[in-house]
Design a protein around this motif. Structure first.
Motif, short mmCIF file in Angstrom:
data_model
loop_
_atom_site.label_atom_id
_atom_site.label_comp_id
_atom_site.label_asym_id
_atom_site.label_seq_id
_atom_site.Cartn_x
_atom_site.Cartn_y
_atom_site.Cartn_z
N LEU A 248 0.82 -1.21 0.00
CA LEU A 248 0.00 0.00 0.00
C LEU A 248 0.86 1.26 0.00
CD1 LEU A 248 -2.74 -1.05 2.59
CD2 LEU A 248 -3.08 -0.68 0.15
N LEU A 249 1.90 1.27 0.81
CA LEU A 249 2.76 2.45 0.88
C LEU A 249 3.51 2.68 -0.43
CD1 LEU A 249 4.21 2.03 4.50
CD2 LEU A 249 2.50 3.68 3.73
N ARG A 250 3.97 1.58 -1.04
CA ARG A 250 4.69 1.72 -2.31
C ARG A 250 3.77 2.27 -3.39
NH1 ARG A 250 9.18 -1.09 -4.64
NH2 ARG A 250 10.10 0.45 -6.05
N ALA A 251 2.56 1.76 -3.44
CA ALA A 251 1.60 2.24 -4.43
C ALA A 251 1.20 3.68 -4.18
CB ALA A 251 0.37 1.34 -4.44
N ALA A 252 1.06 4.05 -2.91
CA ALA A 252 0.69 5.43 -2.57
C ALA A 252 1.79 6.40 -2.99
CB ALA A 252 0.42 5.54 -1.07
N ALA A 299 8.58 0.99 -9.41
CA ALA A 299 7.59 0.49 -8.46
C ALA A 299 6.56 -0.38 -9.16
CB ALA A 299 6.90 1.66 -7.76
N GLY A 300 6.11 0.05 -10.34
CA GLY A 300 5.12 -0.73 -11.08
C GLY A 300 5.63 -2.12 -11.40
N GLN A 301 6.89 -2.19 -11.77
CA GLN A 301 7.47 -3.50 -12.09
C GLN A 301 7.67 -4.32 -10.82
OE1 GLN A 301 11.33 -3.42 -14.11
NE2 GLN A 301 10.56 -4.94 -15.56
N HIS A 302 8.15 -3.71 -9.76
CA HIS A 302 8.40 -4.44 -8.52
C HIS A 302 7.10 -4.97 -7.90
CE1 HIS A 302 12.46 -2.18 -7.87
NE2 HIS A 302 12.52 -3.09 -8.81
#
Length: 349
Positions: A248-252, A299-302
């Protein structure tokens, strides 16, 4: 400041979203390789979206490029509009606009630019017709394989229009991180037609940085949208990945970075359209597009986990485009130095 799109801009963006969504599918993109999707380009031009840029301005172009970026569609939309349509419309003579704009509007002519200037091209003499002879090389020009016209800056930052079919103009295909139909441009006494006067190069470069920042905003939005779908459907230990705090934090963070790219591009484009100074704002948008764009596509790839390492997965295209846009027209460190220098100069003056 009011970045709310006009009715015309919203209509053009909605039409672009539909066309890109229908035709720039992952299956078609996989087949196209590095080549331009001729059918998609024809559809966009037939719908009047290239011609509409003259009416909707740079902000309208940014909105359209967001839609292209979401799908990583293989068309020279950004290059032809910013280096061709907008540049000729703003900096060309009446005769140049009358002669060049009709073909750029309907897409029968494609333009690109050998930007930014790296000192690799020199212009010798200017005849009574305003033409010069250009020599030198540019190692990488996006969409050059499709271009009829190339906007070339020389060592003195004067702008010249070069026709790719003229004597003394050689194009050699090169492959880049993103499949942008790129080529190396070699000029050997090629005829160049002067465009604009003092300050035209800086104005076009700032407009290009703003436009490609809009494209990066779309690339990042598309990457993040794919990641959201993946983490909501992929389960680990009986729970969707989206329920985990780290995800959630990475996506935010990626969402906030994407919004920063978008809003800074909007501001620079709005100032361009309203006649306000926009150089520092264009550099700010370019910095966010480089630094934040790089973070978002990583981030999208990870967030796709092992799936993100699949070179054939659609999210990998966003990664490639994001990294290409990260360095195109100057990476984050370069544009940050330019921004600092411009602010110092502005303060001194």
């Amino acid at each position: 400041m009011d970045f709310a799109p006009t009715e015309e801009q919203s209509a053009a963006q909605g039409l672009a979203a539909r066309i890109f969504g229908d035709l720039a599918t992952p299956e078609r993109l996989a087949v196209a390789g590095p080549a331009t999707d001729a059918e998609l380009w024809k559809e966009l031009c037939a719908a009047g979206l290239t011609a509409a840029v003259e009416e909707t301005g740079l902000l309208g172009l940014v909105l359209l490029l967001e839609e292209q970026g979401r799908t990583t569609a293989q068309v020279p939309f950004a290059a032809s509009c910013v280096y061709g349509l907008l540049s000729v419309a703003r900096h060309g003579t009446d005769e140049q606009r009358e002669r060049l704009l009709p073909a750029l509007r309907d897409g029968t002519a494609v333009a690109t630019g050998a930007f930014p200037a790296r000192g690799g091209t020199r212009a010798d003499g200017t005849g009574t017709d305003g033409a010069g002879r250009l020599s030198g090389s540019v190692p990488y020009v996006p969409w050059l394989r499709d271009a009829d016209l190339v906007l070339v800056p020389d060592r003195e930052h004067r702008l010249w229009i070069v026709r790719t079919g003229d004597p003394g103009v050689l194009t050699e295909p090169v492959e880049t991180t993103a499949p942008w139909s790129a080529a190396r441009l070699v000029l050997d006494g090629a005829r160049g037609e002067r465009l604009g006067g003092a300050g035209a190069y800086e104005a076009v470069l700032a407009a290009a940085r703003t436009a490609f920042a809009g494209l990066q905003a779309g690339v990042c939005a598309g990457s993040l949208a794919r990641a959201v779908v993946h983490v909501n459907t992929r389960e680990q230990f009986g729970r969707p990945l989206s329920t985990k705090q780290g995800v959630l934090l990475r996506a935010a963070d990626a969402h906030m970075d994407t919004e920063a790219i978008r809003v800074t591009a909007y501001e620079a484009a709005w100032r361009y359209d309203t006649g306000l100074p926009y150089g520092p704002q264009a550099l700010t948008a370019a910095w966010w597009a480089s630094e934040a764009g790089k973070r978002v596509v990583h981030a999208g790839q990870h967030l796709h986990g092992g799936t993100g390492a699949d070179l054939d997965h659609p999210v990998h295209r966003h990664f490639l485009w994001g990294r290409q846009l990260d360095a195109y027209l100057g990476c984050g460190g370069e544009v940050l130095q330019e921004l600092g220098d411009s602010l110092v100069k502005e303060g001194t003056e």
